[in-house]
Design a protein around this motif. Structure first.
Motif, mmCIF file in Angstrom:
data_model
loop_
_atom_site.group_PDB
_atom_site.id
_atom_site.type_symbol
_atom_site.label_atom_id
_atom_site.label_comp_id
_atom_site.label_asym_id
_atom_site.label_seq_id
_atom_site.Cartn_x
_atom_site.Cartn_y
_atom_site.Cartn_z
ATOM 1 N N GLN A 198 18.073 45.919 32.670
ATOM 2 C CA GLN A 198 18.586 47.277 32.600
ATOM 3 C C GLN A 198 19.538 47.593 33.745
ATOM 4 O OE1 GLN A 198 14.993 49.612 32.499
ATOM 5 N NE2 GLN A 198 14.768 49.429 30.284
ATOM 6 N N LEU A 199 19.336 46.968 34.877
ATOM 7 C CA LEU A 199 20.188 47.232 36.031
ATOM 8 C C LEU A 199 21.483 46.425 35.997
ATOM 9 C CD1 LEU A 199 19.896 49.068 38.501
ATOM 10 C CD2 LEU A 199 19.022 47.121 39.780
ATOM 11 N N CYS A 200 21.394 45.193 35.495
ATOM 12 C CA CYS A 200 22.560 44.304 35.526
ATOM 13 C C CYS A 200 23.427 44.406 34.279
ATOM 14 C CB CYS A 200 22.101 42.852 35.689
ATOM 15 S SG CYS A 200 21.257 42.504 37.244
ATOM 16 N N ARG A 201 22.823 44.708 33.131
ATOM 17 C CA ARG A 201 23.561 44.683 31.877
ATOM 18 C C ARG A 201 24.790 45.604 31.871
ATOM 19 N NH1 ARG A 201 22.212 43.644 26.292
ATOM 20 N NH2 ARG A 201 20.070 43.177 26.905
ATOM 21 N N PRO A 202 24.699 46.869 32.315
ATOM 22 C CA PRO A 202 25.895 47.731 32.246
ATOM 23 C C PRO A 202 27.071 47.184 33.044
ATOM 24 C CG PRO A 202 23.924 49.047 32.625
ATOM 25 C CD PRO A 202 23.520 47.620 32.801
ATOM 26 N N VAL A 203 26.825 46.712 34.271
ATOM 27 C CA VAL A 203 27.913 46.192 35.097
ATOM 28 C C VAL A 203 28.528 44.958 34.458
ATOM 29 C CG1 VAL A 203 28.484 45.234 37.366
ATOM 30 C CG2 VAL A 203 26.839 47.115 37.183
ATOM 31 N N PHE A 204 27.677 44.038 34.029
ATOM 32 C CA PHE A 204 28.159 42.791 33.428
ATOM 33 C C PHE A 204 28.923 43.058 32.131
ATOM 34 C CE2 PHE A 204 27.635 39.135 30.638
ATOM 35 C CZ PHE A 204 27.946 38.067 31.462
ATOM 36 N N PHE A 205 28.343 43.882 31.258
ATOM 37 C CA PHE A 205 28.925 44.106 29.934
ATOM 38 C C PHE A 205 30.242 44.860 30.028
ATOM 39 C CE2 PHE A 205 29.428 46.836 26.188
ATOM 40 C CZ PHE A 205 29.465 45.880 25.194
ATOM 41 N N TRP A 206 30.284 45.958 30.772
ATOM 42 C CA TRP A 206 31.505 46.767 30.806
ATOM 43 C C TRP A 206 32.631 46.059 31.533
ATOM 44 C CZ3 TRP A 206 32.025 49.995 27.239
ATOM 45 C CH2 TRP A 206 30.953 50.743 26.768
ATOM 46 N N TRP A 207 32.329 45.225 32.509
ATOM 47 C CA TRP A 207 33.390 44.449 33.140
ATOM 48 C C TRP A 207 33.946 43.414 32.160
ATOM 49 C CZ3 TRP A 207 36.413 45.068 37.128
ATOM 50 C CH2 TRP A 207 37.146 43.984 37.625
ATOM 51 N N PHE A 208 33.076 42.817 31.375
ATOM 52 C CA PHE A 208 33.514 41.859 30.343
ATOM 53 C C PHE A 208 34.413 42.570 29.331
ATOM 54 C CE2 PHE A 208 33.747 38.520 27.461
ATOM 55 C CZ PHE A 208 32.994 37.429 27.826
ATOM 56 N N VAL A 209 33.996 43.752 28.882
ATOM 57 C CA VAL A 209 34.786 44.506 27.907
ATOM 58 C C VAL A 209 36.129 44.904 28.496
ATOM 59 C CG1 VAL A 209 34.889 46.665 26.599
ATOM 60 C CG2 VAL A 209 32.782 45.324 26.632
ATOM 61 N N THR A 210 36.143 45.306 29.766
ATOM 62 C CA THR A 210 37.405 45.684 30.417
ATOM 63 C C THR A 210 38.378 44.511 30.445
ATOM 64 O OG1 THR A 210 36.254 47.325 31.785
ATOM 65 C CG2 THR A 210 38.422 46.592 32.532
ATOM 66 N N LEU A 211 37.897 43.341 30.835
ATOM 67 C CA LEU A 211 38.750 42.155 30.848
ATOM 68 C C LEU A 211 39.235 41.800 29.446
ATOM 69 C CD1 LEU A 211 36.833 39.852 33.365
ATOM 70 C CD2 LEU A 211 38.849 41.256 33.796
ATOM 71 N N LEU A 212 38.341 41.949 28.468
ATOM 72 C CA LEU A 212 38.716 41.637 27.090
ATOM 73 C C LEU A 212 39.805 42.582 26.586
ATOM 74 C CD1 LEU A 212 37.983 39.745 24.726
ATOM 75 C CD2 LEU A 212 36.395 41.500 23.940
ATOM 76 N N LEU A 213 39.705 43.856 26.926
ATOM 77 C CA LEU A 213 40.738 44.821 26.522
ATOM 78 C C LEU A 213 42.072 44.525 27.215
ATOM 79 C CD1 LEU A 213 38.689 48.160 26.513
ATOM 80 C CD2 LEU A 213 39.451 46.817 24.541
ATOM 81 N N CYS A 214 42.011 44.103 28.456
ATOM 82 C CA CYS A 214 43.245 43.722 29.158
ATOM 83 C C CYS A 214 43.902 42.522 28.483
ATOM 84 C CB CYS A 214 42.935 43.403 30.622
ATOM 85 S SG CYS A 214 42.441 44.829 31.604
ATOM 86 N N LEU A 215 43.081 41.543 28.112
ATOM 87 C CA LEU A 215 43.620 40.371 27.416
ATOM 88 C C LEU A 215 44.180 40.758 26.054
ATOM 89 C CD1 LEU A 215 44.040 37.312 27.437
ATOM 90 C CD2 LEU A 215 41.741 37.059 26.486
ATOM 91 N N ALA A 216 43.504 41.680 25.368
ATOM 92 C CA ALA A 216 44.018 42.154 24.079
ATOM 93 C C ALA A 216 45.343 42.875 24.253
ATOM 94 C CB ALA A 216 42.991 43.087 23.427
#
Length: 348
Positions: A198-216
């Protein structure tokens, strides 16, 4: 000469009990001499009177949450939510006692991240903007309230976990078998894994999504540029970027479905979790590009190359996403996709 205080009398009684127990390890409680019986009565009376909020005279800690006590032992959480315990007589069977004690210490250390005030996972995002927030009272108040709420929530979670850990210690002091105590400790360990997730998932997931949107965004920009400039280099870069985007999307699907198995550690902080997310994404990008190169070089799915454009593009996209999902399942997926695409050709 003044009379000894209640604390001093208690200390002397505890020391006398300990010395007698060590000197006579084989004797039971009913074999104690009258003076030791009197000392035990003093300790038992003091032990029975202790309540939450009192200072433990033996450990010197404030009792915040009383887990369990009797006339023989006490187990509680102190003001720092550390598990504290002591007992007055030798147990009937101490087999497995050291194992349970070691697990109590191990689980307490494993749950310490919830009480670590230096952890940036409990702090609001964008800590460098706190200097700006000082000039905006509303933003400063919201930030401080969020930090307080996160800290209180983490402390409540730590308290629930430590209560389970302390309960296992109370059980072994009460003569419960080691196996039953370890079941309670296993429940505490599961709660620790849930808290980490619960503590790590938000940071890990949203950073992954941010990078993915940048690549898109990069892939979309290259696609638009290709419509205005017919260049072989631009076409190559566009196809590579799209393949990498598909692989990164597959990696996102993979980490979303198995975040718990990634064993993300709060001790690594936001920076470590972002590095982990970036590395996972780069693996997906690399896998997607490798599949794209193998596809274009006719190394895989040769039958799809002679198929219609829609079938060829779908097979290409499917394999790029699958490679990002898991490189372990890629060989079996390739063989299945080969037979699937080759079937219409045989029917014709």
């Amino acid at each position: 000469m003044s009379e000894p205080s209640a604390d001093q009398t208690f200390y002397e009684a505890m020391v006398a009990l300990s010395l007698w127990r060590n000197a006579h390890p084989d004797k039971k409680i009913d074999s104690e001499p009258p003076d030791i019986v009197a000392k035990r009565h003093i300790v038992m009376t003091r032990l029975s009177s202790m309540q939450e909020g009192d200072i433990d005279p033996w450990m010197g800690q404030k009792i915040e949450s009383l887990i369990r006590k009797s006339t023989r032992y006490i187990v509680y959480l102190d003001s720092h939510l550390e598990v504290q315990w002591w007992w007055t007589q030798r147990l009937s069977s101490e087999e497995g006692m050291s194992v349970i004690q070691a697990n109590v210490m191990r689980l307490s250390c494993a749950s310490h991240f919830l009480l670590d005030e230096r952890s940036d996972l409990l702090k609001p995002p964008f800590p460098k903007l706190r200097a700006i927030f000082r000039f905006i009272p509303l933003c400063r108040r919201v930030t401080d309230e969020q930090l307080k709420a996160n800290t209180e929530r983490a402390r409540d979670s730590a308290k629930r976990i430590r209560l389970l850990i302390g309960e296992s210690m109370a059980m072994v002091l009460n003569g419960v078998k080691r196996e039953e105590c370890e079941k309670v400790q296993a429940m505490a360990e599961d709660q620790i894994l849930v808290a980490k997730d619960q503590l790590c998932r938000p940071v890990f997931f949203w950073w992954f999504v941010t990078l993915l949107l940048c690549l898109a965004g990069v892939a979309g920009g290259l696609q638009v540029a290709q419509t205005y400039c017919a260049s072989s280099l631009l076409h190559t870069l566009t196809s590579w970027t799209q393949a990498g985007l598909a692989g990164a999307f597959g990696a996102l699907l993979s980490v979303t479905t198995r975040t718990r198995s990634l064993r993300l550690e709060p001790e690594s902080g936001k920076r470590g979790l972002r590095i982990e997310a970036t590395s996972r994404m780069l693996i997906g990008i690399g896998a997607g590009i490798l599949v794209h190169l193998a596809f274009e070089a006719e190394i895989i799915l040769k039958s799809a190359l002679s198929s219609a454009g829609d079938v060829r593009n779908a097979a290409h996209l499917f394999l790029c996403i699958a490679s990002g999902w898991s490189e372990k399942i890629l060989p079996s997926l390739l063989s299945r996709a080969e037979s699937f695409v080759a079937t219409p050709q045989k029917d014709k």
